[in-house]
Design a protein around this motif. Structure first.
Motif, PDB file in Angstrom:
ATOM      1  N   VAL A  16       0.828  -1.210   0.000  1.00  8.18           N
ATOM      2  CA  VAL A  16       0.000   0.000   0.000  1.00  8.18           C
ATOM      3  C   VAL A  16       0.859   1.255   0.000  1.00  8.18           C
ATOM      4  O   VAL A  16       0.509   2.268  -0.614  1.00  8.18           O
ATOM      5  CB  VAL A  16      -0.953  -0.012   1.219  1.00  8.18           C
ATOM      6  N   THR A  17       2.004   1.196   0.663  1.00 11.46           N
ATOM      7  CA  THR A  17       2.824   2.398   0.839  1.00 11.46           C
ATOM      8  C   THR A  17       3.927   2.566  -0.199  1.00 11.46           C
ATOM      9  O   THR A  17       4.508   3.636  -0.286  1.00 11.46           O
ATOM     10  CB  THR A  17       3.486   2.377   2.230  1.00 11.46           C
ATOM     11  N   GLU A  18       4.211   1.538  -1.019  1.00  4.39           N
ATOM     12  CA  GLU A  18       5.397   1.627  -1.874  1.00  4.39           C
ATOM     13  C   GLU A  18       5.264   2.688  -2.953  1.00  4.39           C
ATOM     14  O   GLU A  18       6.257   3.322  -3.316  1.00  4.39           O
ATOM     15  CB  GLU A  18       5.695   0.266  -2.502  1.00  4.39           C
ATOM     16  N   LEU A  29       1.166   7.383  -9.807  1.00  2.00           N
ATOM     17  CA  LEU A  29       0.953   5.948  -9.652  1.00  2.00           C
ATOM     18  C   LEU A  29       0.158   5.592  -8.411  1.00  2.00           C
ATOM     19  O   LEU A  29      -0.305   4.457  -8.292  1.00  2.00           O
ATOM     20  CB  LEU A  29       2.314   5.223  -9.598  1.00  2.00           C
ATOM     21  N   ASP A  30      -0.018   6.521  -7.505  1.00  2.00           N
ATOM     22  CA  ASP A  30      -0.660   6.231  -6.227  1.00  2.00           C
ATOM     23  C   ASP A  30      -2.098   5.756  -6.443  1.00  2.00           C
ATOM     24  O   ASP A  30      -2.941   6.483  -6.950  1.00  2.00           O
ATOM     25  CB  ASP A  30      -0.649   7.472  -5.344  1.00  2.00           C
ATOM     26  N   GLU A  37      -2.040  -4.140  -7.468  1.00  2.00           N
ATOM     27  CA  GLU A  37      -1.431  -4.413  -6.173  1.00  2.00           C
ATOM     28  C   GLU A  37      -1.420  -3.147  -5.321  1.00  2.00           C
ATOM     29  O   GLU A  37      -0.960  -2.094  -5.758  1.00  2.00           O
ATOM     30  CB  GLU A  37      -0.004  -4.948  -6.349  1.00  2.00           C
ATOM     31  N   GLY A  38      -1.921  -3.283  -4.113  1.00  2.00           N
ATOM     32  CA  GLY A  38      -2.005  -2.147  -3.209  1.00  2.00           C
ATOM     33  C   GLY A  38      -3.283  -1.355  -3.339  1.00  2.00           C
ATOM     34  O   GLY A  38      -3.504  -0.415  -2.580  1.00  2.00           O
ATOM     35  N   GLY A  39      -4.152  -1.720  -4.303  1.00  2.00           N
ATOM     36  CA  GLY A  39      -5.418  -1.018  -4.471  1.00  2.00           C
ATOM     37  C   GLY A  39      -6.510  -1.587  -3.584  1.00  2.00           C
ATOM     38  O   GLY A  39      -6.320  -2.578  -2.865  1.00  2.00           O
ATOM     39  N   ILE A  84      -6.683  -5.380  -1.827  1.00  2.00           N
ATOM     40  CA  ILE A  84      -6.693  -5.592  -0.372  1.00  2.00           C
ATOM     41  C   ILE A  84      -7.858  -6.495   0.021  1.00  2.00           C
ATOM     42  O   ILE A  84      -7.703  -7.417   0.844  1.00  2.00           O
ATOM     43  CB  ILE A  84      -6.769  -4.244   0.365  1.00  2.00           C
ATOM     44  N   ARG A  85      -9.033  -6.264  -0.565  1.00  2.00           N
ATOM     45  CA  ARG A  85     -10.177  -7.142  -0.263  1.00  2.00           C
ATOM     46  C   ARG A  85      -9.888  -8.577  -0.712  1.00  2.00           C
ATOM     47  O   ARG A  85     -10.297  -9.537  -0.046  1.00  2.00           O
ATOM     48  CB  ARG A  85     -11.431  -6.611  -0.944  1.00  2.00           C
ATOM     49  N   ALA A  86      -9.198  -8.722  -1.832  1.00  2.00           N
ATOM     50  CA  ALA A  86      -8.850 -10.062  -2.302  1.00  2.00           C
ATOM     51  C   ALA A  86      -7.916 -10.771  -1.331  1.00  2.00           C
ATOM     52  O   ALA A  86      -8.029 -11.988  -1.116  1.00  2.00           O
ATOM     53  CB  ALA A  86      -8.206  -9.977  -3.687  1.00  2.00           C
TER      54      ALA A  86
END
Length: 629
Positions: free
Chosen positions: A461-463, A470-471, A476-478, A482-484
């Motif tokens: 999430v933080t990378e 890109l945030d 990945e990180g979306g 996260i729900r997955a």
């Protein structure tokens, strides 16, 4: 009483309601379309008894401190209905002098009103987006007698939402697990496991939009929970007269005597834990055949009163019956191969979206709409409430004997001060979880595999957070990613519970946690039935594996961040480091100044030596001249 708009053919929106604050009467309903009471007009203040808290939910406590706010709330079903009513309210206040038409009862400097939608479908974010626009336009009229726009809103919502499927893009609008992970970090997993244990969890923060946003985002981590798992989440009885309360206590005391009889049938694991479990018997313990037929029927859910003695509709023997149903047998030789754990499988395998794996069916035991994995879990059933916002007038529900637990949100400090009424208090502003019971803290202690899972989420999430382009744009990180991950976590936990060596597989989730989870209502309901989708799920924790030096560092970091002693050490280290930096800067400035002064003096001295000596003008004697021989 049967308010209009509750038939299935009427559409998903039941009512549009305007709630205002009267200087003498307090919060009250000023307008409803269709009327809340069939025999009354649109401007009637009367309410169904089950919805007596509606004005206090739509116009939240302390609303005068904010220009606008948004509230999600749940109302109990009316008599003759079986499902929760979902409410979304948009609050605003305007100066009284700005009104074009000022009514006689407007005596304060500001006018406070809320426009709310009562719906059958849990489309919180979508309803909020539409409602905010209409509320803004309604206030811009500066004449609250202009109600035509509200009637148009009712017709528009029913026409646009009629027949719409509850898919993720609509249900999860406005809920960001990404922001949740950024704020709570690994504590998000603690809250997740806390709800799995069906504990009394209270969220606290203000304003209300932050409160309901955090609470509903946590629930969105449970697969299918918001779409199909909240239909029984608001089955409670409003506080009534003293005589009725007394009769309620007497009836519940009789149910508790029933509990003491059936406790002997509980599995030994529950006794080893030492936790009191509310498990009333359905009939007599000797009437086994009738009991077996009873626990396989969908729960009736015909009225809130039924929750008093129907906290658990399952007989404890269901646990014994459920085991062989999923256990490998001679007739099912393919199951061991399907469940074979492959150590080489990468832990970053992404689970498929639930919506693409078949539709939902009516759960035989839970009564909920379930997918092929048996999800959503039957957490918010049989007296376990979900109240995204609780008004102060609902405070009695925290200690109500018919309420076995809750996940609730509050903004009034009185809720937080009475800690004994909750098992855990989640302070959203500080990202802090307060748990008084040491046994519960032990159950929720994250294992090494759990810490790896939480660290994996936080890192992804933080990378890309520093890159504005890109945030939040990648998979990945979306939010869906996260729900997955939480879906994979829950699938693996459930699959591990079905195996013969489940004790070894479940150790990575924490033995105290698993022991407590196996005596919860949601686990026993899920375990009592077969779920074909579980055959494709690999058992074991997604982040199981050998310990390494990285795990030691992770555990140390976790301990420092969470224990009081660790926090003190961390604060002391930060204070010391600041002092060292400040002292270094001060010393550096002093030494640098001294060196600069010395360098300037030396340069001046050398330049002086290099210059020729000036002619002497003093009366000094001439040097002696050498005498020739």
């Amino acid at each position: 009483m049967e308010p209009q708009g509750r038939d299935e053919g009427k559409g998903p929106v039941l009512h549009i309601v305007v709630v205002g604050f009267h200087h003498k009467k307090g919060c009250q309903v000023e307008f409803s379309y269709p009327p809340l009471m069939p025999d009354e007009g649109h401007d009637s203040n009367l309410l169904p008894e089950e919805w007596k808290y509606l004005p206090f939910l739509a116009l939240p406590d302390g609303a005068h401190n904010y220009q606008e706010d948004t509230v999600y709330f749940h109302l109990p079903p009316l008599s003759g209905d079986t499902k929760c009513v979902y409410g979304v309210s948009c609050y605003r206040q305007i100066e009284a002098k700005a009104l074009k038409v000022r009514q006689a009862d407007v005596t304060r400097e500001t006018v406070q009103k809320s426009v709310c939608v009562l719906s059958r479908v849990p489309l919180y974010g979508l309803l909020q987006a539409k409602l905010q626009l209409i509320t803004h336009a309604y206030f811009e009229e500066k004449d609250f007698s202009q109600i035509s726009i509200l009637k148009e809103l009712y017709d528009h919502m029913n026409s646009s939402l009629r027949g719409s499927a509850l898919d993720g893009s609509q249900v999860y609008l406005g809920m960001s697990p990404r922001d949740l992970i950024l704020h709570f970090r690994h504590k998000a997993l603690i809250i997740f496991k806390l709800i799995l244990l069906e504990k009394k969890v209270l969220f606290y923060v203000s304003p209300v939009n932050r409160l309901v946003g955090a609470l509903m985002t946590v629930l969105s981590l449970f697969p299918g929970m918001i779409e199909h798992g909240l239909v029984d989440s608001s089955h409670y009885r409003p506080k009534s007269s003293v005589s009725e309360d007394q009769s309620l206590v007497e009836s519940v005391s009789g149910a508790e005597e029933f509990v003491s009889v059936s406790v002997t049938d509980i599995d030994s694991s529950a006794l080893d834990l030492g936790v009191e479990t509310a498990q009333p018997a359905t009939e007599s313990s000797g009437n086994s055949s009738e009991g077996d037929n009873h626990h396989l029927k969908p729960p009736s859910r015909i009225s809130p009163e039924s929750s008093e003695s129907e906290w658990e509709t399952l007989d404890p023997s269901v646990l014994d019956e459920g085991g062989p149903q999923e256990a490998p047998s001679e007739t099912e030789p393919e199951l061991p191969e399907t469940f074979d754990s492959k150590p080489g499988t990468p832990i970053t395998v992404q689970p498929q979206a639930v919506t693409g794996q078949g539709g939902v069916t009516q759960g035989l035991v839970s009564g909920l709409e379930e997918d092929q994995y048996g999800l959503p879990l039957a957490i918010f059933t049989k007296g376990y409430l979900c109240l995204p916002y609780m008004a102060l007038q609902q405070h009695h529900l925290l200690s109500d004997v018919t309420v076995r637990g809750f996940v609730a949100g509050a903004t009034n400090i009185l809720f937080r001060q009475q800690r004994h009424l909750s098992d855990a208090i989640v302070e959203v502003e500080e990202a802090r979880i307060q748990i008084q019971d040491p046994e519960l803290r032990k159950m929720l202690s994250l294992t090494t595999a759990d810490l790896r899972f939480a660290d994996y989420l936080v890192k992804h999430v933080t990378e890309n957070r520093d890159d504005v382009f890109l945030d939040g744009t990648g998979w990945e990180g979306g939010d869906e990613w996260i729900r997955a991950q939480f879906t994979l976590y829950l699938h693996s936990l459930l699959s591990s519970a079905l195996q013969q060596d489940s004790e070894r597989l479940l150790a990575d989730y924490g033995a105290p946690f698993v022991t407590a989870w196996k005596i919860t209502h949601n686990y026993r309901v899920w375990y009592s039935n077969k779920h074909p989708g579980m055959t494709a799920v690999t058992p074991g924790h997604p982040f199981q594996g050998q310990y390494s030096v990285a795990d030691v560092k992770l555990r140390l970091s976790h301990s420092v961040q969470n224990s009081e002693r660790g926090k003190k050490i961390g604060n002391a280290m930060m204070t010391t480091s600041r002092s060292v930096v400040q002292t270094g800067k001060a010393v550096g400035q002093s030494v640098g100044g001294a060196l600069t002064s010395a360098k300037t003096a030396m340069s001046t001295w050398f330049s002086t030596l290099a210059q020729p000596a000036p002619a002497s003008t003093s009366a000094c004697p001439e040097p002696a001249t050498a005498v020739k021989p």
